[in-house]
Motif scaffolding. Sequence first.
Motif, PDB file in Angstrom:
ATOM      1  N   VAL A  22      23.889  -6.386  28.265  1.00  0.00           N
ATOM      2  CA  VAL A  22      25.305  -6.250  27.883  1.00  0.00           C
ATOM      3  C   VAL A  22      26.139  -4.906  28.260  1.00  0.00           C
ATOM      4  CG1 VAL A  22      25.383  -7.975  26.177  1.00  0.00           C
ATOM      5  CG2 VAL A  22      24.668  -5.769  25.458  1.00  0.00           C
ATOM      6  N   ASN A  23      25.067  -3.810  28.658  1.00  0.00           N
ATOM      7  CA  ASN A  23      25.425  -2.491  28.803  1.00  0.00           C
ATOM      8  C   ASN A  23      26.219  -1.745  27.602  1.00  0.00           C
ATOM      9  OD1 ASN A  23      24.582  -2.504  31.632  1.00  0.00           O
ATOM     10  ND2 ASN A  23      26.212  -3.782  32.056  1.00  0.00           N
ATOM     11  N   ARG A  24      25.897  -2.037  26.649  1.00  0.00           N
ATOM     12  CA  ARG A  24      26.384  -1.604  25.241  1.00  0.00           C
ATOM     13  C   ARG A  24      25.390  -1.428  24.492  1.00  0.00           C
ATOM     14  NH1 ARG A  24      31.203  -4.315  22.376  1.00  0.00           N
ATOM     15  NH2 ARG A  24      30.776  -2.477  21.146  1.00  0.00           N
ATOM     16  N   TYR A  25      24.871  -0.065  23.976  1.00  0.00           N
ATOM     17  CA  TYR A  25      23.643   0.436  23.226  1.00  0.00           C
ATOM     18  C   TYR A  25      23.900  -0.027  22.008  1.00  0.00           C
ATOM     19  CZ  TYR A  25      22.615   3.550  27.139  1.00  0.00           C
ATOM     20  OH  TYR A  25      22.446   4.067  28.237  1.00  0.00           O
ATOM     21  N   ASP A  26      25.250   0.093  21.385  1.00  0.00           N
ATOM     22  CA  ASP A  26      25.373  -0.203  19.996  1.00  0.00           C
ATOM     23  C   ASP A  26      25.291  -1.855  19.442  1.00  0.00           C
ATOM     24  OD1 ASP A  26      27.840  -0.787  21.465  1.00  0.00           O
ATOM     25  OD2 ASP A  26      29.215  -0.694  19.882  1.00  0.00           O
ATOM     26  N   VAL A  27      25.394  -2.765  20.511  1.00  0.00           N
ATOM     27  CA  VAL A  27      25.022  -3.999  20.232  1.00  0.00           C
ATOM     28  C   VAL A  27      23.943  -4.768  20.801  1.00  0.00           C
ATOM     29  CG1 VAL A  27      27.808  -4.347  19.863  1.00  0.00           C
ATOM     30  CG2 VAL A  27      26.702  -4.786  22.043  1.00  0.00           C
ATOM     31  N   LEU A  48      14.700   4.576  25.328  1.00  0.00           N
ATOM     32  CA  LEU A  48      16.207   4.233  24.851  1.00  0.00           C
ATOM     33  C   LEU A  48      15.857   3.025  23.927  1.00  0.00           C
ATOM     34  CD1 LEU A  48      18.783   4.547  24.279  1.00  0.00           C
ATOM     35  CD2 LEU A  48      19.672   3.641  26.346  1.00  0.00           C
ATOM     36  N   THR A  49      15.395   2.080  24.477  1.00  0.00           N
ATOM     37  CA  THR A  49      14.942   0.773  23.836  1.00  0.00           C
ATOM     38  C   THR A  49      14.208   0.976  22.754  1.00  0.00           C
ATOM     39  OG1 THR A  49      15.151  -0.247  25.912  1.00  0.00           O
ATOM     40  CG2 THR A  49      13.987  -1.626  24.144  1.00  0.00           C
ATOM     41  N   LYS A  50      12.966   1.829  22.799  1.00  0.00           N
ATOM     42  CA  LYS A  50      12.272   2.208  21.791  1.00  0.00           C
ATOM     43  C   LYS A  50      13.142   2.694  20.468  1.00  0.00           C
ATOM     44  CE  LYS A  50       8.196   5.029  20.109  1.00  0.00           C
ATOM     45  NZ  LYS A  50       7.166   6.027  20.774  1.00  0.00           N
ATOM     46  N   ARG A  51      13.848   3.706  20.634  1.00  0.00           N
ATOM     47  CA  ARG A  51      14.653   4.301  19.709  1.00  0.00           C
ATOM     48  C   ARG A  51      15.915   3.361  19.195  1.00  0.00           C
ATOM     49  NH1 ARG A  51      18.961   8.612  21.668  1.00  0.00           N
ATOM     50  NH2 ARG A  51      20.458   6.824  21.841  1.00  0.00           N
ATOM     51  N   LEU A  52      16.365   2.529  19.810  1.00  0.00           N
ATOM     52  CA  LEU A  52      17.404   1.531  19.500  1.00  0.00           C
ATOM     53  C   LEU A  52      16.637   0.462  18.207  1.00  0.00           C
ATOM     54  CD1 LEU A  52      19.221   0.519  22.530  1.00  0.00           C
ATOM     55  CD2 LEU A  52      20.126   1.996  20.813  1.00  0.00           C
ATOM     56  N   LEU A  54      13.615   1.096  16.743  1.00  0.00           N
ATOM     57  CA  LEU A  54      12.991   1.787  15.624  1.00  0.00           C
ATOM     58  C   LEU A  54      14.292   1.948  14.655  1.00  0.00           C
ATOM     59  CD1 LEU A  54      10.848   4.384  17.415  1.00  0.00           C
ATOM     60  CD2 LEU A  54      10.056   2.463  15.797  1.00  0.00           C
ATOM     61  N   GLU A  55      15.364   2.344  15.200  1.00  0.00           N
ATOM     62  CA  GLU A  55      16.746   2.605  14.073  1.00  0.00           C
ATOM     63  C   GLU A  55      16.984   1.229  13.328  1.00  0.00           C
ATOM     64  OE1 GLU A  55      19.814   4.046  16.672  1.00  0.00           O
ATOM     65  OE2 GLU A  55      18.853   6.144  16.816  1.00  0.00           O
ATOM     66  N   LYS A  56      16.733   0.182  13.874  1.00  0.00           N
ATOM     67  CA  LYS A  56      17.087  -1.038  13.104  1.00  0.00           C
ATOM     68  C   LYS A  56      15.801  -1.377  12.381  1.00  0.00           C
ATOM     69  CE  LYS A  56      21.285  -1.536  14.806  1.00  0.00           C
ATOM     70  NZ  LYS A  56      22.329  -1.861  13.866  1.00  0.00           N
ATOM     71  N   GLY A  57      14.528  -0.711  12.264  1.00  0.00           N
ATOM     72  CA  GLY A  57      13.645  -0.949  11.312  1.00  0.00           C
ATOM     73  C   GLY A  57      12.294  -1.730  12.029  1.00  0.00           C
ATOM     74  N   TYR A  58      12.426  -2.081  13.304  1.00  0.00           N
ATOM     75  CA  TYR A  58      11.344  -2.894  13.869  1.00  0.00           C
ATOM     76  C   TYR A  58      10.137  -1.855  14.340  1.00  0.00           C
ATOM     77  CZ  TYR A  58      14.393  -6.715  14.483  1.00  0.00           C
ATOM     78  OH  TYR A  58      15.191  -8.061  14.310  1.00  0.00           O
TER      79      TYR A  58
END
Length: 267
Positions: A22-27, A48-52, A54-58
């Motif tokens: 979707v080319n949008r990091y926030d969603v 980047l995927t790792k950080r996103l 991790l920030e959501k608790g996975y």
Amino acid sequence: MISKTLEKEKILNYYLVPVEDVNRYDVWVSHVEALTPPFDVVYTNNPLTKRLFLEKGYSVKSMPMYDRTIYSGMEIRRRIWRNENWKKLVPKQVAGVLKEIDGIKRLKTLAKTDIYAPENRVASLLFEKNVTVSVAESCTGGLISHMLTNVPDSSRYFIEGRTVYSDNAKKMLGISEKTIEAFGNVSPQVSLELAKKIREKTKTDIGLGVTGFAGPSGDVGKVYIALVSDPEKICKSFKFTGSREEVKERAAKEALKILKKYLEKYG
């Protein structure tokens, strides 16, 4: 292809879900969650995927890479296009599926217009117009030069490529310390200066300059690509997603697209 390979390995407890970017990091995380069954662990080597996630608790785990210089999609496509031995780099099931769907012919047909193909339109235009080019690249690490020299007799148009990765290397090419301090080493000003200086030093018709952040530090995916010639001075900015290798590949591809468009316009 994935299904056939997993079945051959007797891995049957799986569910494949195609996920469009979707080319949008926030969603991105919520987009994946909406399309897949519940999950607890994410496997990725993309910073980047790792950080996103991790920030959501996975829980996020990396996967070991095996001889990435050979076992990569880019290398496999290159071998297919050049009729070299590619089958040993993929599972037999993958090669079988490609044969069933006449995939090799389809790939080669696409490659005729694809910027990565050795027999690409960029090389044809450079030969046709009798134009010379030189490259000063930072974040792409020599990949643009590599692609431009994949064609036989490329020495007719490709004069020199420099990988100016560090600030010192940029200064050795002639980029002023004041420019780097004022605008940063990743900036349109530095990219334009790289293109200008490499063109002046090599006396070519066209100079290409590239700076950017391939990751994991900095504004990952931000890349500036510049082209300098007598009639034109261009600098375009991009924001690529993906792994470090993918950012480099996409930046190199866009650089050749810019070169192709220029040659079609001013040839």
